[in-house]
Design a protein around this motif. Structure first.
Motif, PDB file in Angstrom:
ATOM      1  N   ASN A 579       0.807  -1.227   0.000  1.00 56.36           N
ATOM      2  CA  ASN A 579       0.000   0.000   0.000  1.00 56.36           C
ATOM      3  C   ASN A 579       0.836   1.271   0.000  1.00 56.36           C
ATOM      4  OD1 ASN A 579      -2.373  -1.500   0.179  1.00 56.36           O
ATOM      5  ND2 ASN A 579      -3.262  -0.196   1.771  1.00 56.36           N
ATOM      6  N   TYR A 580       2.017   1.201   0.594  1.00 52.80           N
ATOM      7  CA  TYR A 580       2.747   2.442   0.864  1.00 52.80           C
ATOM      8  C   TYR A 580       3.079   3.217  -0.413  1.00 52.80           C
ATOM      9  CZ  TYR A 580       6.020   5.632   3.200  1.00 52.80           C
ATOM     10  OH  TYR A 580       6.667   6.744   3.698  1.00 52.80           O
ATOM     11  N   GLY A 581       3.505   2.517  -1.456  1.00 57.07           N
ATOM     12  CA  GLY A 581       3.853   3.203  -2.709  1.00 57.07           C
ATOM     13  C   GLY A 581       2.691   3.986  -3.288  1.00 57.07           C
ATOM     14  N   PRO A 582       1.540   3.350  -3.605  1.00 51.70           N
ATOM     15  CA  PRO A 582       0.415   4.112  -4.157  1.00 51.70           C
ATOM     16  C   PRO A 582      -0.161   5.121  -3.158  1.00 51.70           C
ATOM     17  CG  PRO A 582      -0.211   1.823  -3.744  1.00 51.70           C
ATOM     18  CD  PRO A 582       1.280   1.904  -3.593  1.00 51.70           C
ATOM     19  N   PHE A 583      -0.121   4.781  -1.844  1.00 57.15           N
ATOM     20  CA  PHE A 583      -0.639   5.699  -0.827  1.00 57.15           C
ATOM     21  C   PHE A 583       0.124   7.024  -0.852  1.00 57.15           C
ATOM     22  CE2 PHE A 583      -0.422   7.540   3.406  1.00 57.15           C
ATOM     23  CZ  PHE A 583      -1.736   7.503   3.854  1.00 57.15           C
ATOM     24  N   LEU A 584       1.440   6.957  -0.748  1.00 53.12           N
ATOM     25  CA  LEU A 584       2.233   8.185  -0.715  1.00 53.12           C
ATOM     26  C   LEU A 584       2.280   8.858  -2.079  1.00 53.12           C
ATOM     27  CD1 LEU A 584       3.942  10.010   1.053  1.00 53.12           C
ATOM     28  CD2 LEU A 584       5.954   8.648   0.412  1.00 53.12           C
ATOM     29  N   SER A 585       2.287   8.076  -3.140  1.00 54.18           N
ATOM     30  CA  SER A 585       2.318   8.648  -4.494  1.00 54.18           C
ATOM     31  C   SER A 585       1.091   9.526  -4.726  1.00 54.18           C
ATOM     32  CB  SER A 585       2.381   7.535  -5.539  1.00 54.18           C
ATOM     33  OG  SER A 585       3.593   6.812  -5.440  1.00 54.18           O
ATOM     34  N   ARG A 586      -0.065   9.026  -4.328  1.00 52.82           N
ATOM     35  CA  ARG A 586      -1.295   9.821  -4.507  1.00 52.82           C
ATOM     36  C   ARG A 586      -1.224  11.125  -3.728  1.00 52.82           C
ATOM     37  NH1 ARG A 586      -6.503   9.746  -1.515  1.00 52.82           N
ATOM     38  NH2 ARG A 586      -8.051  10.803  -2.823  1.00 52.82           N
ATOM     39  N   ARG A 587      -0.728  11.079  -2.484  1.00 54.82           N
ATOM     40  CA  ARG A 587      -0.647  12.297  -1.679  1.00 54.82           C
ATOM     41  C   ARG A 587       0.276  13.329  -2.327  1.00 54.82           C
ATOM     42  NH1 ARG A 587      -4.068   9.484   0.427  1.00 54.82           N
ATOM     43  NH2 ARG A 587      -4.502   9.301   2.667  1.00 54.82           N
ATOM     44  N   LEU A 588       1.410  12.877  -2.808  1.00 53.26           N
ATOM     45  CA  LEU A 588       2.345  13.816  -3.436  1.00 53.26           C
ATOM     46  C   LEU A 588       1.764  14.401  -4.718  1.00 53.26           C
ATOM     47  CD1 LEU A 588       5.717  11.931  -2.897  1.00 53.26           C
ATOM     48  CD2 LEU A 588       4.960  14.017  -1.746  1.00 53.26           C
ATOM     49  N   ILE A 589       1.122  13.570  -5.516  1.00 51.15           N
ATOM     50  CA  ILE A 589       0.493  14.065  -6.751  1.00 51.15           C
ATOM     51  C   ILE A 589      -0.575  15.092  -6.413  1.00 51.15           C
ATOM     52  CG2 ILE A 589      -0.941  13.436  -8.725  1.00 51.15           C
ATOM     53  CD1 ILE A 589       0.436  10.680  -8.683  1.00 51.15           C
ATOM     54  N   GLN A 590      -1.378  14.812  -5.396  1.00 46.04           N
ATOM     55  CA  GLN A 590      -2.456  15.739  -5.036  1.00 46.04           C
ATOM     56  C   GLN A 590      -1.920  17.101  -4.644  1.00 46.04           C
ATOM     57  OE1 GLN A 590      -4.708  13.394  -2.054  1.00 46.04           O
ATOM     58  NE2 GLN A 590      -6.485  13.703  -3.395  1.00 46.04           N
ATOM     59  N   HIS A 591      -0.847  17.143  -3.903  1.00 47.89           N
ATOM     60  CA  HIS A 591      -0.323  18.423  -3.422  1.00 47.89           C
ATOM     61  C   HIS A 591       0.481  19.165  -4.475  1.00 47.89           C
ATOM     62  CE1 HIS A 591      -1.616  18.339   0.757  1.00 47.89           C
ATOM     63  NE2 HIS A 591      -1.327  17.048   0.791  1.00 47.89           N
ATOM     64  N   LEU A 592       1.139  18.449  -5.356  1.00 52.49           N
ATOM     65  CA  LEU A 592       2.004  19.103  -6.338  1.00 52.49           C
ATOM     66  C   LEU A 592       1.315  19.342  -7.676  1.00 52.49           C
ATOM     67  CD1 LEU A 592       5.344  17.158  -5.749  1.00 52.49           C
ATOM     68  CD2 LEU A 592       4.648  19.356  -4.767  1.00 52.49           C
ATOM     69  N   VAL A 593       0.455  18.431  -8.119  1.00 49.61           N
ATOM     70  CA  VAL A 593      -0.054  18.505  -9.497  1.00 49.61           C
ATOM     71  C   VAL A 593      -1.579  18.569  -9.571  1.00 49.61           C
ATOM     72  CG1 VAL A 593      -0.107  17.372 -11.753  1.00 49.61           C
ATOM     73  CG2 VAL A 593       1.991  17.340 -10.390  1.00 49.61           C
ATOM     74  N   THR A 594      -2.258  17.536  -9.144  1.00 49.16           N
ATOM     75  CA  THR A 594      -3.705  17.502  -9.348  1.00 49.16           C
ATOM     76  C   THR A 594      -4.394  16.728  -8.233  1.00 49.16           C
ATOM     77  OG1 THR A 594      -5.487  16.816 -10.844  1.00 49.16           O
ATOM     78  CG2 THR A 594      -3.495  15.481 -10.868  1.00 49.16           C
ATOM     79  N   SER A 595      -5.544  17.203  -7.836  1.00 49.84           N
ATOM     80  CA  SER A 595      -6.313  16.542  -6.774  1.00 49.84           C
ATOM     81  C   SER A 595      -6.943  15.243  -7.245  1.00 49.84           C
ATOM     82  CB  SER A 595      -7.422  17.476  -6.270  1.00 49.84           C
ATOM     83  OG  SER A 595      -6.881  18.643  -5.698  1.00 49.84           O
ATOM     84  N   ASN A 596      -7.057  15.070  -8.542  1.00 49.36           N
ATOM     85  CA  ASN A 596      -7.751  13.907  -9.095  1.00 49.36           C
ATOM     86  C   ASN A 596      -6.880  13.172 -10.105  1.00 49.36           C
ATOM     87  OD1 ASN A 596     -10.851  14.135  -8.231  1.00 49.36           O
ATOM     88  ND2 ASN A 596     -10.049  16.199  -8.582  1.00 49.36           N
ATOM     89  N   PRO A 597      -5.769  12.606  -9.647  1.00 50.15           N
ATOM     90  CA  PRO A 597      -4.910  11.869 -10.593  1.00 50.15           C
ATOM     91  C   PRO A 597      -5.611  10.614 -11.079  1.00 50.15           C
ATOM     92  CG  PRO A 597      -4.192  11.484  -8.344  1.00 50.15           C
ATOM     93  CD  PRO A 597      -5.251  12.553  -8.272  1.00 50.15           C
ATOM     94  N   SER A 598      -5.331  10.242 -12.299  1.00 45.47           N
ATOM     95  CA  SER A 598      -5.900   9.005 -12.827  1.00 45.47           C
ATOM     96  C   SER A 598      -5.223   7.814 -12.166  1.00 45.47           C
ATOM     97  CB  SER A 598      -5.694   8.944 -14.339  1.00 45.47           C
ATOM     98  OG  SER A 598      -4.322   8.750 -14.638  1.00 45.47           O
ATOM     99  N   PRO A 599      -5.887   6.678 -12.093  1.00 50.61           N
ATOM    100  CA  PRO A 599      -5.223   5.470 -11.570  1.00 50.61           C
ATOM    101  C   PRO A 599      -3.920   5.163 -12.303  1.00 50.61           C
ATOM    102  CG  PRO A 599      -7.586   5.116 -11.726  1.00 50.61           C
ATOM    103  CD  PRO A 599      -7.306   6.436 -12.395  1.00 50.61           C
ATOM    104  N   ALA A 600      -3.886   5.410 -13.621  1.00 42.97           N
ATOM    105  CA  ALA A 600      -2.664   5.129 -14.380  1.00 42.97           C
ATOM    106  C   ALA A 600      -1.519   6.026 -13.926  1.00 42.97           C
ATOM    107  CB  ALA A 600      -2.927   5.323 -15.873  1.00 42.97           C
ATOM    108  N   TYR A 601      -1.825   7.287 -13.632  1.00 44.09           N
ATOM    109  CA  TYR A 601      -0.813   8.223 -13.133  1.00 44.09           C
ATOM    110  C   TYR A 601      -0.259   7.708 -11.799  1.00 44.09           C
ATOM    111  CZ  TYR A 601       1.048  12.966 -12.025  1.00 44.09           C
ATOM    112  OH  TYR A 601       1.851  14.046 -11.726  1.00 44.09           O
ATOM    113  N   ILE A 602      -1.136   7.342 -10.896  1.00 46.54           N
ATOM    114  CA  ILE A 602      -0.698   6.829  -9.596  1.00 46.54           C
ATOM    115  C   ILE A 602       0.157   5.572  -9.786  1.00 46.54           C
ATOM    116  CG2 ILE A 602      -1.482   5.823  -7.421  1.00 46.54           C
ATOM    117  CD1 ILE A 602      -3.968   7.622  -7.637  1.00 46.54           C
ATOM    118  N   ALA A 603      -0.279   4.687 -10.665  1.00 48.90           N
ATOM    119  CA  ALA A 603       0.453   3.443 -10.891  1.00 48.90           C
ATOM    120  C   ALA A 603       1.852   3.709 -11.422  1.00 48.90           C
ATOM    121  CB  ALA A 603      -0.322   2.555 -11.854  1.00 48.90           C
ATOM    122  N   ARG A 604       2.004   4.685 -12.324  1.00 52.88           N
ATOM    123  CA  ARG A 604       3.326   4.983 -12.887  1.00 52.88           C
ATOM    124  C   ARG A 604       4.272   5.508 -11.805  1.00 52.88           C
ATOM    125  NH1 ARG A 604       0.026   6.804 -17.260  1.00 52.88           N
ATOM    126  NH2 ARG A 604       0.074   8.949 -16.495  1.00 52.88           N
TER     127      ARG A 604
END
Length: 806
Positions: A579-604
């Motif tokens: 869980n840790y990878g997608p969990f933290l990845s989503r948080r960083l994306i939300q704060h830096l880029v977009t509040s609604n990243p696509s699942p593919a973005y999070i996965a990458r």
């Protein structure tokens, strides 16, 4: 007119003539037209004149009529033919000795001269060519061997009008045009004589304006009929100076953001009055009629090509064609750099944009990863306002931006032992030091930090036999900082069991055992918390639970382990949890880029967390780079691909830092505290362990918008009021020098709007904002744009579009 020329006219009007000349045979002419009615006859009897005897052997000549009447014909023109037929109805041949045509009438008399056999006839056409207006008369007289015969002729000449036409309504020096002479509105085959008082004109009517004209003039061109010189016409044709023509430039390519001296060649450049580059007037130097020089000051956001255009003033003025020069392409466009800096830093300044443009985004990130963290242990670093001052430093830009994002995940607030103003910078130091390191290091530093220990009750958290330790940190370490409450796929979506239900990551029993595993840590030093805020806690083994601990389903720590061993096991377990990878990845994306990243973005991004390409898990520098350079993050760099549904709202602290960078204002002291508190986001003082807002907060339409929790009406009104006070230099702790701002001394309204569009909106300023600013400037036409800057920029940064990083 010469006999040969008349023969051509007759052949045209009569057509082919076939003569059968034989004694006793008839003369037949085809295509001669209708003859006139009536007859006239002359005979020559062998019995003598006046004999009433037999006509045998006697010629008898008659004419088809006694009068030819022609239709009205234009002066100088030729009518259609009227036919005269001479018939010999006698029994002997007769001789036509001569034919005399008088007046403005003409005929090919050779058709009827000579012998006319008995019972034969000849026909000839008569043409009318008036040379003056009015009724004209004449006659056609036949002198024959039997006597003379005469036919009268009359016709009316109609005065002709000669006109000159051309497709050109005016010419410039050296230009040519074809002239056409028309007689009574139609082209004429008559020979025309041309002359002019300026320039030259050929015999076939091609007029060429003169050269070296210094002022506009008028050429008078006259045409007259060669055969009738009195029939004439004059055309007045305006002649202007030659337009300048820009043909080439040296150099042919220029750099965006640079001032380059251009040598431009062309023709008639002495006539050049104004030169514009991309629509803005530029002062130039005339070297010669074929060369000028000009300094081209390119804006940093210019790209593609530069348009150079000249014009000539005066009544004959006009514009040249456009000369296009290419603008040297930098690794990153200006607008893309501005947008990138809104994500990776605290807004754009001209210097920061230039740095990103020249280095490229990837290299810029690499350099940021190498830059050391700021020393918050120094006397200056302990200042509350230092955080905001550092937002204006390119050296700390990305590190501080990432630490800000991490502070919403690893939350620490004030405690009785150390308030946020005093200890907040120390927590900032921990997050900035670990921002680009390994996530495992971050987790252990968080777990051992005395500020976290005090905030979530894990400092001095003893687990004596029969005593249950405080579970706050154990719960939040899992729920809010690492793995969340439900199992996740690598794209951040929830794992579902066979019944379609969410699968929890842990149980309450796991939380209790996690607290036991984390028990026994205490402050390293005696005294207050502030004095040891940066000193990791130490283990008191007598306070540590020595039993076995089932910290997660399927993960049990054996009994009898020391506290440090149990801590490392906890950190390793959470760090390696899927869980840790997608969990933290989503948080960083939300704060830096977009509040609604696509699942593919999070996965990458989660894939980079799992392996940075070198077999390393948890490389936060590589993760941050993946977040910022992902195709979904960079898609909006091209305005044509921008998606208005992406991005995120600016939280108040981020908005304040962006605005101050935009106007290049200064944080003068720690009174910034009075502003961020009033806006609803006091630095280092989150209201709860969930930080200032929840990462899962949604708008009514179901889209995630975490920062929207702070966008209350009261906060918004207060925020805008404070910004206006800052802009008008009425807010203590802030200073704005508008004279040195990047918006000062705009050459025009368009120039000002262009700066706002690129510096604040990365080339995507909404039409509504443009209209508002334009109308405000127009309504205050008596004031300079410089004097209106506080109001204008306030309106620009108050828009919802600016407050959304997209």
């Amino acid at each position: 007119m010469a006999e040969r020329q008349w023969n051509r006219i007759f052949r045209k009007n009569i057509g082919d003539v076939v003569l059968h000349l034989a004694l006793g045979a008839s003369i037949v002419l085809y295509g001669c037209g209708a003859g006139q009615s009536g007859t006239s006859a002359v005979s020559n009897s062998t019995s003598g004149a006046g004999s009433s005897g037999s006509t045998s052997g006697v010629p008898l000549l008659t004419l088809s009529g006694t009068q030819l009447t022609f239709p009205d014909t234009s002066v100088g023109a030729t009518s259609t033919g009227q036919n005269i037929t001479l018939s010999n109805t006698g029994t002997a041949a007769a001789t036509v000795q001569s034919i005399n045509v008088t007046g403005r009438f003409h005929s090919d008399t050779s058709l009827c001269l000579g012998t006319l056999a008995a019972n034969a006839k000849c026909t000839m056409a008569v043409l009318f060519t008036p040379d003056q207006s009015g009724t004209l008369t004449g006659s056609i007289s036949f002198a024959t061997s039997t006597g003379s015969l005469t036919v009268g002729a009359s016709g009316k000449g109609i005065a002709q009008t000669l006109t000159i036409s051309t497709v050109a309504t005016s010419l410039r020096e050296g230009e040519s045009t074809q002239l056409t002479a028309q007689l009574d509105g139609a082209s004429t085959t008559q020979t025309v004589t041309w002359r002019t008082d300026s320039g030259s004109v050929t015999t076939d009517g091609v007029y060429t304006a003169g050269s070296n004209i210094t002022a506009s003039t008028t050429a008078h061109i006259t045409a007259s009929l060669a055969a009738t010189p009195s029939i004439t016409s004059t055309l007045a044709l305006p002649i202007g100076r030659a337009l300048p023509i820009l043909t080439s430039s040296t150099p042919t390519q220029i750099d965006a953001g640079a001032t380059t001296t251009l040598t431009i060649t062309g023709t008639h450049l002495s006539n050049l009055s104004q030169l514009t580059i991309n629509g803005l007037s530029r002062t130039f130097t005339k070297v010669s009629d074929t060369q000028i020089s000009v300094q081209a000051a390119m804006q940093a956001w210019d790209f593609g090509s530069m348009a150079i255009k000249g014009s000539m003033s005066g009544s004959d003025g006009g514009s040249t064609g456009t000369l296009q020069l290419s603008v040297k392409t930098l690794p990153v466009s200006y607008d893309a750099a501005v947008r990138f800096l809104q994500q990776a830093a605290y807004g754009a300044t001209p210097a920061a944009v230039q740095q990103v443009q020249q280095m490229g985004m990837s290299s810029w990130i690499d350099q940021q990863l190498k830059n050391p963290a700021y020393d918050y242990a120094s006397a200056a670093g302990a200042s509350y306002g230092q955080y905001y001052r550092n937002t204006q430093s390119l050296q700390y830009a990305l590190r501080q931006r990432v630490s800000s994002a991490l502070s919403h995940v690893y939350v620490v607030g004030g405690s009785t032992g150390c308030g946020p103003i005093d200890c907040g910078p120390f927590w900032e130091a921990l997050l900035e030091n670990d921002a680009f390191g390994n996530a495992r290091t971050l987790l252990k530093d968080v777990a051992l930090n005395p500020l976290m220990g005090a905030y979530l009750d894990n400092a001095n958290n003893a687990a004596y036999p029969g005593i249950v330790p405080n579970q706050n940190f154990a719960r939040e370490f899992m729920q809010l900082m690492t793995i969340g409450t439900v199992q996740l796929n690598q794209d951040g979506t929830s794992v579902l069991d066979a019944n379609g239900q969410l699968v929890p990551t842990y149980t309450q029993s796991n939380i209790a055992d996690m607290a036991n595993a984390l028990s026994g840590w205490k402050y390293a030093l005696a005294g207050d918390l502030g004095s040891q805020a940066q000193v990791p806690m130490v283990m008191a083994e007598g306070w540590h639970n020595q039993g076995a601990k089932n910290i997660l389903p399927g993960v049990t720590l054996p009994a009898g382990q020391k506290g440090e061993v149990d801590l490392d096991a906890v950190v390793d377990t959470l760090f390696n949890h899927p869980n840790y990878g997608p969990f933290l990845s989503r948080r960083l994306i939300q704060h830096l880029v977009t509040s609604n990243p696509s699942p593919a973005y999070i996965a990458r991004v989660a894939a980079v967390f799992a392996d940075d390409g070198n077999g390393v898990r948890g490389n936060l520098g590589a993760v941050v780079k993946a977040v910022l350079l992902d195709k979904e993050a960079r898609k909006g760099d091209d305005a044509a691909q921008a998606d208005p549904a992406t991005g995120h709202f600016m939280e108040p602290a981020l908005y304040l830092a962006n605005v101050m960078n935009t106007v290049q204002g200064v944080f003068t002291d720690d009174q910034v505290r009075n502003v961020d508190v009033a806006m609803g986001q006091p630095l280092y003082s989150p209201p709860s362990v969930f930080s200032y807002y929840s990462p899962d907060h949604m708008l009514a339409n179901g889209t995630y918008a975490p920062e929207a929790q702070l966008l209350t009406s009261a906060n918004s009104v207060t925020k805008l009021g404070l910004i206006y006070s800052i802009f008008t230099n009425k807010q203590p702790g802030f200073q704005v020098n508008w004279k040195t701002s990047p918006f000062s001394n705009a050459a025009s309204t368009d120039d000002f709007l262009t700066r706002v569009n690129h510096l604040l909106y990365h080339g995507q300023m909404p039409d509504s904002v443009r209209t508002t600013l334009t109308n405000y400037i127009a309504a205050n036409a008596g004031s300079s744009i410089n004097s209106m800057l506080p109001d204008l920029i306030f309106m620009a940064v108050s828009s919802a579009a600016y407050q959304t990083i997209q």
